[in-house]
Design a protein around this motif. Sequence first.
Motif, PDB file in Angstrom:
ATOM      1  N   ALA A   1       0.830  -1.206   0.000  1.00  0.00           N
ATOM      2  CA  ALA A   1       0.000   0.000   0.000  1.00  0.00           C
ATOM      3  C   ALA A   1       0.862   1.252   0.000  1.00  0.00           C
ATOM      4  CB  ALA A   1      -0.924  -0.003   1.220  1.00  0.00           C
TER       5      ALA A   1
ATOM      6  N   GLY B   1       1.294   4.614  -2.159  1.00  0.00           N
ATOM      7  CA  GLY B   1       1.308   5.904  -1.486  1.00  0.00           C
ATOM      8  C   GLY B   1       2.464   6.779  -1.928  1.00  0.00           C
TER       9      GLY B   1
ATOM     10  N   THR C   1      -0.426   8.698  -3.457  1.00  0.00           N
ATOM     11  CA  THR C   1      -0.947   8.945  -2.104  1.00  0.00           C
ATOM     12  C   THR C   1      -2.472   8.988  -1.973  1.00  0.00           C
ATOM     13  OG1 THR C   1      -1.071  11.385  -2.020  1.00  0.00           O
ATOM     14  CG2 THR C   1       1.092  10.378  -1.620  1.00  0.00           C
TER      15      THR C   1
ATOM     16  N   GLN D   1      -4.657   6.295   0.119  1.00  0.00           N
ATOM     17  CA  GLN D   1      -3.833   5.292   0.799  1.00  0.00           C
ATOM     18  C   GLN D   1      -4.281   5.097   2.243  1.00  0.00           C
ATOM     19  OE1 GLN D   1       0.242   6.115   1.764  1.00  0.00           O
ATOM     20  NE2 GLN D   1      -0.039   8.316   1.857  1.00  0.00           N
TER      21      GLN D   1
END
Length: 256
Positions: free
Chosen positions: A151, A155, A159, A162
Motif C-alpha cells: 500500500a 502511497g 498517495t 492510501q
Amino acid sequence: MTIWEMLAVFAAGIGAGTINTIVGSGTLITFPVLVATGLPPVTATVSNALGLIPGSISGAIGYRAELTGQRRRVLRLSIAAAIGGLGGAILLLLLPATAFETIVPVLVGLALVLVVLQPRISKAVQRRRDREGTHGKPDGGPLLFAGLLLASVYGGYFTAAQGIIYLSLMGMLLHDTLQRLNATKNILAAVVNTIAALFFLFVAHFDWTAVLLIAVGSTIGGQIGAKVGRRLPPTALRAVIIVVGTLAIIQLTTRG
C-alpha cells in the motif's frame, strides 16, 4: 500563480489536511487544483507530497493520546511504510502517468468493502481465537507488514486514498479501536510522504510556492481534522470513510 490560484491552493491544503487526518484521500483535493494552475502532473505530485508532510505531522500530534502504547507497533509498521514509499517514489519517475489508473479504483473499492465488513470479520476472528486459545499478534505479523508495504508503494507514487487502504488492512489484522488505528495511519502517511519527498528533492522539480501554500494549509487542516475525527464514534467514522472512499473512486475513474 495568480493571487486567486494561490488562495485556491491554500484552501485545498486546508481541506486535504483535514480529510487526511480523519480518513485520507486529501490528495484528491489538492492534486486537481495544482494541475488546474498549470503545473505538470509529476511536478504537482511531488510538490503535493512535500507540502502534505506538515499536515500529516500536525494530524499525528492531534491524535497523540490515541498513540499511547503503540510505539513498538508504529516503529515496525513505519519500516514497511518507508520501504514502500521509496519504491513508489522511484516508480513515479520510471512508469507512465497512467500506470496505476486501472488498479487503484479496484483497490480502494476492495478496501471499502473490508471497512464495511471489518466489525463482523473481527468478531468472527476473535471467536475463533477464543475457541483455540490463541492471540493475535499486536503488530499484525508478516501479513500486515507485507500489505502495508504494498500500500505504501502506491502511497509513494500518488498517495490518494492510501489512508483508506491502511485502515482496512489494520482493521482486519489488528484487534484495536478504529480511532487508535487512525492515529497509526497518520504516522504511516507522514512516513511515506517524507521518504518520497526526500527522494524527490534530489531528482524532481518542485513548485515551491505550491509546496509552501499546501504546507501551511495542511498544517491548519491537520489540527481541524484531529479535533473533528477524534470526536466521531466508530460507526460515524466508518461512514465518513465509506463516503470519502466512494467519492475517491468516482474521481479516480472519471478524471482525465
